[in-house]
Each structure stands twice: as structure tokens, then as C-alpha cells.
Design a protein around this motif. Structure first.
Motif, PDB file in Angstrom:
ATOM      1  N   LEU A 255       0.821  -1.204   0.000  1.00 48.94           N
ATOM      2  CA  LEU A 255       0.000   0.000   0.000  1.00 48.94           C
ATOM      3  C   LEU A 255       0.858   1.257   0.000  1.00 48.94           C
ATOM      4  O   LEU A 255       0.594   2.213  -0.751  1.00 48.94           O
ATOM      5  CB  LEU A 255      -0.923   0.008   1.219  1.00 48.94           C
ATOM      6  CG  LEU A 255      -2.114  -0.952   1.193  1.00 48.94           C
ATOM      7  CD1 LEU A 255      -2.837  -0.915   2.531  1.00 48.94           C
ATOM      8  CD2 LEU A 255      -3.077  -0.598   0.060  1.00 48.94           C
ATOM      9  N   GLN A 256       1.894   1.267   0.834  1.00 50.86           N
ATOM     10  CA  GLN A 256       2.769   2.438   0.885  1.00 50.86           C
ATOM     11  C   GLN A 256       3.448   2.664  -0.463  1.00 50.86           C
ATOM     12  O   GLN A 256       3.530   3.799  -0.949  1.00 50.86           O
ATOM     13  CB  GLN A 256       3.821   2.275   1.975  1.00 50.86           C
ATOM     14  CG  GLN A 256       4.748   3.492   2.089  1.00 50.86           C
ATOM     15  CD  GLN A 256       5.941   3.252   2.990  1.00 50.86           C
ATOM     16  OE1 GLN A 256       6.079   2.181   3.584  1.00 50.86           O
ATOM     17  NE2 GLN A 256       6.812   4.233   3.100  1.00 50.86           N
ATOM     18  N   ALA A 257       3.926   1.588  -1.073  1.00 50.54           N
ATOM     19  CA  ALA A 257       4.604   1.724  -2.370  1.00 50.54           C
ATOM     20  C   ALA A 257       3.641   2.263  -3.422  1.00 50.54           C
ATOM     21  O   ALA A 257       4.013   3.124  -4.239  1.00 50.54           O
ATOM     22  CB  ALA A 257       5.174   0.375  -2.791  1.00 50.54           C
ATOM     23  N   ALA A 258       2.400   1.775  -3.416  1.00 54.63           N
ATOM     24  CA  ALA A 258       1.416   2.262  -4.382  1.00 54.63           C
ATOM     25  C   ALA A 258       1.096   3.741  -4.157  1.00 54.63           C
ATOM     26  O   ALA A 258       0.951   4.517  -5.105  1.00 54.63           O
ATOM     27  CB  ALA A 258       0.145   1.423  -4.291  1.00 54.63           C
ATOM     28  N   LEU A 259       0.993   4.138  -2.898  1.00 53.19           N
ATOM     29  CA  LEU A 259       0.743   5.544  -2.584  1.00 53.19           C
ATOM     30  C   LEU A 259       1.893   6.426  -3.039  1.00 53.19           C
ATOM     31  O   LEU A 259       1.691   7.510  -3.596  1.00 53.19           O
ATOM     32  CB  LEU A 259       0.524   5.697  -1.077  1.00 53.19           C
ATOM     33  CG  LEU A 259      -0.836   5.221  -0.541  1.00 53.19           C
ATOM     34  CD1 LEU A 259      -0.751   4.922   0.953  1.00 53.19           C
ATOM     35  CD2 LEU A 259      -1.913   6.267  -0.803  1.00 53.19           C
ATOM     36  N   ASP A 260       3.112   5.985  -2.787  1.00 55.63           N
ATOM     37  CA  ASP A 260       4.288   6.786  -3.147  1.00 55.63           C
ATOM     38  C   ASP A 260       4.485   6.855  -4.657  1.00 55.63           C
ATOM     39  O   ASP A 260       4.922   7.887  -5.183  1.00 55.63           O
ATOM     40  CB  ASP A 260       5.539   6.227  -2.472  1.00 55.63           C
ATOM     41  CG  ASP A 260       5.534   6.431  -0.968  1.00 55.63           C
ATOM     42  OD1 ASP A 260       4.771   7.287  -0.483  1.00 55.63           O
ATOM     43  OD2 ASP A 260       6.291   5.728  -0.267  1.00 55.63           O
ATOM     44  N   ARG A 261       4.188   5.745  -5.345  1.00 53.40           N
ATOM     45  CA  ARG A 261       4.329   5.747  -6.815  1.00 53.40           C
ATOM     46  C   ARG A 261       3.299   6.660  -7.453  1.00 53.40           C
ATOM     47  O   ARG A 261       3.606   7.383  -8.406  1.00 53.40           O
ATOM     48  CB  ARG A 261       4.162   4.336  -7.385  1.00 53.40           C
ATOM     49  CG  ARG A 261       5.324   3.399  -7.207  1.00 53.40           C
ATOM     50  CD  ARG A 261       5.180   2.192  -8.125  1.00 53.40           C
ATOM     51  NE  ARG A 261       3.864   1.561  -8.041  1.00 53.40           N
ATOM     52  CZ  ARG A 261       3.550   0.598  -7.203  1.00 53.40           C
ATOM     53  NH1 ARG A 261       4.460   0.151  -6.352  1.00 53.40           N
ATOM     54  NH2 ARG A 261       2.338   0.071  -7.201  1.00 53.40           N
ATOM     55  N   GLY A 262       2.073   6.583  -6.975  1.00 56.61           N
ATOM     56  CA  GLY A 262       0.996   7.399  -7.537  1.00 56.61           C
ATOM     57  C   GLY A 262       0.795   7.141  -9.016  1.00 56.61           C
ATOM     58  O   GLY A 262       0.719   8.075  -9.817  1.00 56.61           O
ATOM     59  N   ASP A 263       0.712   5.854  -9.390  1.00 52.47           N
ATOM     60  CA  ASP A 263       0.559   5.517 -10.805  1.00 52.47           C
ATOM     61  C   ASP A 263      -0.648   6.219 -11.417  1.00 52.47           C
ATOM     62  O   ASP A 263      -0.594   6.674 -12.557  1.00 52.47           O
ATOM     63  CB  ASP A 263       0.415   3.997 -10.966  1.00 52.47           C
ATOM     64  CG  ASP A 263       1.681   3.242 -10.577  1.00 52.47           C
ATOM     65  OD1 ASP A 263       2.770   3.837 -10.681  1.00 52.47           O
ATOM     66  OD2 ASP A 263       1.574   2.074 -10.147  1.00 52.47           O
ATOM     67  N   ARG A 264      -1.739   6.284 -10.662  1.00 53.57           N
ATOM     68  CA  ARG A 264      -2.929   6.998 -11.124  1.00 53.57           C
ATOM     69  C   ARG A 264      -3.459   7.872 -10.000  1.00 53.57           C
ATOM     70  O   ARG A 264      -3.507   7.447  -8.837  1.00 53.57           O
ATOM     71  CB  ARG A 264      -4.029   6.005 -11.545  1.00 53.57           C
ATOM     72  CG  ARG A 264      -3.678   5.174 -12.745  1.00 53.57           C
ATOM     73  CD  ARG A 264      -4.947   4.603 -13.417  1.00 53.57           C
ATOM     74  NE  ARG A 264      -5.769   3.825 -12.512  1.00 53.57           N
ATOM     75  CZ  ARG A 264      -5.643   2.510 -12.343  1.00 53.57           C
ATOM     76  NH1 ARG A 264      -4.691   1.849 -12.990  1.00 53.57           N
ATOM     77  NH2 ARG A 264      -6.453   1.860 -11.530  1.00 53.57           N
ATOM     78  N   ALA A 265      -3.849   9.081 -10.344  1.00 51.63           N
ATOM     79  CA  ALA A 265      -4.490   9.945  -9.349  1.00 51.63           C
ATOM     80  C   ALA A 265      -5.822   9.329  -8.961  1.00 51.63           C
ATOM     81  O   ALA A 265      -6.506   8.712  -9.783  1.00 51.63           O
ATOM     82  CB  ALA A 265      -4.690  11.348  -9.911  1.00 51.63           C
ATOM     83  N   ILE A 266      -6.192   9.460  -7.693  1.00 50.48           N
ATOM     84  CA  ILE A 266      -7.405   8.829  -7.186  1.00 50.48           C
ATOM     85  C   ILE A 266      -8.574   9.806  -7.239  1.00 50.48           C
ATOM     86  O   ILE A 266      -8.510  10.906  -6.693  1.00 50.48           O
ATOM     87  CB  ILE A 266      -7.177   8.312  -5.757  1.00 50.48           C
ATOM     88  CG1 ILE A 266      -6.153   7.165  -5.795  1.00 50.48           C
ATOM     89  CG2 ILE A 266      -8.479   7.853  -5.129  1.00 50.48           C
ATOM     90  CD1 ILE A 266      -5.779   6.625  -4.450  1.00 50.48           C
ATOM     91  N   ASP A 267      -9.625   9.374  -7.913  1.00 51.04           N
ATOM     92  CA  ASP A 267     -10.827  10.175  -8.071  1.00 51.04           C
ATOM     93  C   ASP A 267     -11.771   9.897  -6.897  1.00 51.04           C
ATOM     94  O   ASP A 267     -12.167   8.748  -6.673  1.00 51.04           O
ATOM     95  CB  ASP A 267     -11.502   9.800  -9.393  1.00 51.04           C
ATOM     96  CG  ASP A 267     -12.683  10.698  -9.730  1.00 51.04           C
ATOM     97  OD1 ASP A 267     -13.116  11.481  -8.860  1.00 51.04           O
ATOM     98  OD2 ASP A 267     -13.188  10.609 -10.869  1.00 51.04           O
ATOM     99  N   THR A 268     -12.114  10.918  -6.139  1.00 52.04           N
ATOM    100  CA  THR A 268     -13.015  10.748  -4.990  1.00 52.04           C
ATOM    101  C   THR A 268     -14.452  11.137  -5.343  1.00 52.04           C
ATOM    102  O   THR A 268     -15.247  11.438  -4.453  1.00 52.04           O
ATOM    103  CB  THR A 268     -12.525  11.589  -3.798  1.00 52.04           C
ATOM    104  OG1 THR A 268     -12.548  12.982  -4.152  1.00 52.04           O
ATOM    105  CG2 THR A 268     -11.117  11.186  -3.388  1.00 52.04           C
ATOM    106  N   GLY A 269     -14.770  11.141  -6.623  1.00 56.52           N
ATOM    107  CA  GLY A 269     -16.123  11.497  -7.030  1.00 56.52           C
ATOM    108  C   GLY A 269     -16.408  12.980  -6.944  1.00 56.52           C
ATOM    109  O   GLY A 269     -17.558  13.382  -6.788  1.00 56.52           O
ATOM    110  N   GLY A 270     -15.355  13.789  -7.036  1.00 58.46           N
ATOM    111  CA  GLY A 270     -15.529  15.236  -7.000  1.00 58.46           C
ATOM    112  C   GLY A 270     -15.631  15.820  -5.607  1.00 58.46           C
ATOM    113  O   GLY A 270     -15.813  17.030  -5.452  1.00 58.46           O
TER     114      GLY A 270
END
Length: 449
Positions: free
Chosen positions: A377-392
Motif C-alpha cells: 500500500l505504501q509503495a502504491a501511494l508513493d508511486r501514484g501511478d494513477r491519481a485517485i478520483d473521490t467522485g468530486g
């Protein structure tokens, strides 16, 4: 739910005959293989992938700020995703802990998360970042979408905030008040966290070329704030000849009092209402988390002291259509849990934090990662391969180094936006459309000293 979210990652559909055949085969299997029967399609209890354990903590039943809706929202969220097969085939297991507004209890909650194998702490509230971050950092457990009540949430490399915390709210409130107020008093807790509030509010006031606010300290757990109300009114002059007559940028300007006392803000405004009966009219203000629709209603609605109050929040107003998915989950899976108020910023932050967690697990699932660990999870957060959409509900979120804002003392802020709201006819409504970015205001606060 709306079309913005998948009901379940890559659902597997089987013909009824196949399901029957599988059940028969399981029934004929020897005892050592019976555990496999729990993984029939659609059971929502897949034995193929390990569950994901996380923790959400918050203070409950204390004399200061309480956030019982945050762990309650986390539990409702888990019931929802598990009813749909989990996240990427992983059931979500939510542990909760009462942080008690106590540094020792906060550390104990963090240690319990470690001991129980939590891979993340999600959507939690605590003022004691120094106590809870150390145990998490030792084990590499990410802190995702905390409320923003402690400095460490915006400093630790293991923290991934979804909002700008107290800093953005107060800077935004100062900017909001600068258009209407020639003189401002800030009533705030006499605590270490409260000591930061004046400079943050003043950064917004100064952005609008206003004088710094008068600082009025108050007990965090008070029940009668009459002395503080008196000092605040004296500090701003409360001159009826000024209020509503002077102009600032074309708007009425005058004496204003803003209060940020958490759960005890209602006690302050109760004292304020009683003194206002014999005092000139003064505009009031606050930040969401200290004031919400329930408080507006409780204090008299359109005839109460909060009518016309200017309120700064992190997210869209509670009746915005972007909250419909959250409201449906609450209606369907909270089982009338009265701890959950959909208009509460703690509940809203928890929903957004779990939205982030779900997106991360889905990204890892798509990448073929089956063992969801804190490290993954930490690696995925740090990489930020895709910005996370929170539905606006926020701008799209990402926590790469390039996404961190240049705000001294708060280097982990990636979302420096707020919303302006106002109490009108007893209802908390949007004062303007869209988000207001206060990043430059926060930067200027430190540049100017």
C-alpha cells in the motif's frame, strides 16, 4: 450506487448448473477439503484471497471533541463492500479503537493496529500525532486520510492526508472573513493545537489586507463561555455604527467573531446568544467540524445566533449530489446507527479515506498483487501511478513528491482547497461554487513571518 463506482472488481458469473455441481462436489469432498466450500461464487466470503485488516480510531464519550461517527462509518463501509464480494476479492476487516482524546490511549490504539496485523490506519481522528505515528512508522503502516488534527499528519512520510487539515480551514476562514470584517476576534482552545490557530487565521485576513485577529483563549472542555464572549466582543469593539455600514470591496464590513472549539463550540454560541441580546449585532463565523447543520438547527435555525454565519469546510455542502453514494451506504448498511451524521466532516473524511483505500487495493489487484500488505500500500501511494478520483468530493489525489505543496511546517499537504459556506434561512448552504485554493495563502504566512 451511482455509475462512478464498480459494484465489485471483476465479478465472476457462473451458470446455476455450475454452482450446483460445485456444491455437490464440495459435499462429497473429504473433511480436510471442506474449507474450500466457502469460496463458492457470490458467497462474499472468498477463501482464495486473504482479508485486508485496517483500523479506524476516534475519541468517543469524552469531555472534549468526540468523533464516534468515524469508526461507525468505517464499519458501515466494510459491510457494504463485503456484501459485494469485498475489494478485489479481499474481505475488508475493520478494527476500531476509542482514542479517548488521550495521548496514551492514542499510542495504545496504534500499537493494537500493529499487533492485530492492520495494513493501514484509515480515516481516523487524534490530536496526538506524536504518540500514534511512531508505532506506525516503526512497522511501515500507512496512515490514510486522517482528520488532520495533528501536525504529524502533515509531516510523517507514512501519512497520506486527503484534506489540508486545520491549517487550510483557518487560512480559508480568514480569507472568507476578510471580505466582510474590519475587526475580528478568534476564540480558540488554550491548547498546543490552539496555539497555531491565530497565525493561520491571520494569514487569510492579511491576504485580504485586514488586521490580525484578536486572540481569545478558552478552555477546550468548557460549559460556560461568558467570559470569553465578553472579551471577544470587547476586542472587536462591537460598534453598531460600524457594523453593516462600512464597506469592504462592496460588501458590508464590521465586527466579527469566529470560534473553533470543536464539540464545545455550541456552548460558546449559547453563551454568545445570551450576551447578544444586550449587545450590538456582531457577525459570527467558524469552521466545519466546530459548526454543522445539526448545531445550526439546535441553536434556533434562522432565529439563532448562527444565522448569517460564514463557515469554511473542506468538502462540498452536505446536500450536494456528490454525497449520494455515501448516503446510500449509510441508509443501507448503518442500520440506523445514530452515531453517523452524513453532514459531519469526520464521517465525510472517513468515506473519502476508504474510497482511497478501495482504489489502491483495486489498482494492486489489477497489477496482479494478491497479498495486500502495508508495504504494498505504501509503495502504491508513493508511486501514484494513477491519481485517485473521490467522485468530486476533493480534487483528484496523489502523494508523489511532486504533488506535495510548498507549505512550510505542513509538507505532506497535497490538497490545499476549501469550500465557503454560509447559514442562510437556518440552512448551511454553499456561499459560492467550487473549491477555493488557499495554498498560496498558507505559503505566504511563513514567507511573511
Amino acid at each position: 450506487m451511482t455509475g462512478r463506482r464498480r459494484s465489485s472488481p471483476r465479478p465472476i458469473k457462473r451458470a446455476p448448473a455450475v454452482a450446483i455441481a460445485s456444491a455437490v462436489a464440495c459435499g462429497a469432498a473429504i473433511a480436510s477439503l471442506l474449507s474450500a466450500c466457502g469460496s463458492l461464487p457470490g458467497s462474499g466470503d472468498s477463501g482464495e484471497k486473504e482479508p485486508v485488516t485496517v483500523m479506524t480510531w476516534a475519541p468517543e464519550d469524552t469531555k472534549a471533541t468526540n468523533m464516534p461517527g468515524m469508526p461507525a462509518m468505517a464499519q458501515a463501509y466494510a459491510r457494504w463492500v463485503n456484501s459485494r464480494g469485498g475489494i478485489g476479492g479481499h474481505r475488508l476487516r475493520v478494527l476500531t479503537c476509542n482514542e479517548r482524546n488521550d495521548s496514551v490511549a492514542a499510542a495504545q490504539c496504534a500499537q493494537r493496529a500493529v499487533d492485530k496485523g492492520a495494513v493501514a490506519v484509515v480515516g481516523s481522528y487524534s490530536q496526538f500525532g506524536r504518540s500514534f505515528m511512531s508505532p506506525l512508522e516503526v512497522k511501515g503502516i500507512p496512515f490514510i486520510g486522517g482528520y488532520g488534527a495533528s501536525d504529524e499528519e502533515f509531516q510523517s512520510p507514512l501519512s497520506y492526508p486527503v484534506n489540508g487539515g486545520q491549517a487550510s480551514l483557518l487560512a480559508g476562514n480568514g480569507r472568507q472573513l476578510a471580505g466582510d470584517c474590519t475587526s475580528v476576534a478568534l476564540v480558540r482552545p488554550d491548547t498546543i493545537q490552539g496555539d497555531q490557530m491565530p497565525s493561520l487565521l491571520n494569514s487569510g485576513l492579511q491576504n485580504g489586507s485586514r488586521r490580525p485577529a484578536k486572540d481569545v483563549k478558552a478552555p477546550e472542555d468548557g460549559t460556560d463561555y461568558t467570559p470569553q464572549v465578553t472579551r471577544a466582543l470587547d476586542a472587536v469593539g462591537a460598534d453598531p455604527a460600524v457594523y453593516g455600514t462600512a464597506k469592504a470591496g462592496g460588501k458590508a464590513a464590521g465586527s466579527c467573531v469566529t470560534a473553533s472549539l470543536g464539540d464545545h463550540t455550541d456552548a460558546f454560541f449559547d453563551s454568545f446568544r445570551r450576551l447578544q441580546e444586550d449587545s450590538p449585532k456582531v457577525r459570527v463565523a467558524s469552521v466545519l467540524g466546530s459548526v454543522g447543520q445539526s448545531l445550526v438547527t439546535r441553536t434556533g435555525g434562522r432565529s439563532g445566533p448562527l444565522e448569517g454565519a460564514e463557515i469554511t469546510g473542506w468538502y462540498p455542502v452536505a446536500d450536494d449530489s456528490r454525497w449520494k453514494p455515501m448516503r446510500k451506504v449509510i441508509n443501507d448498511f448503518a442500520f440506523d446507527d445514530n452515531r453517523i451524521d452524513p453532514a459531519d466532516q469526520g464521517v465525510q473524511t472517513t468515506w473519502i479515506a476508504y474510497t482511497v483505500l478501495r482504489a489502491l487495493i483495486e489498482q494492486l489487484d489489477e497489477a496482479g498483487v494478491e497479498d495486500i500488505t502495508s508495504h504494498e500500500l505504501q509503495a502504491a501511494l508513493d508511486r501514484g501511478d494513477r491519481a485517485i478520483d473521490t467522485g468530486g468530493l476533493t480534487p483528484k489525489l496523489r502523494w508523489r513528491e511532486d504533488d506535495m505543496l510548498a507549505v512550510q511546517d505542513f509538507p505532506r499537504i497535497v490538497n490545499g482547497t476549501v469550500t465557503y459556506q454560509v447559514v442562510r434561512n437556518g440552512e448551511l448552504v454553499a456561499a459560492q461554487d467550487g473549491f477555493v485554493n488557499v495554498t498560496k495563502t498558507l505559503e505566504r504566512r511563513h514567507t511573511d513571518g
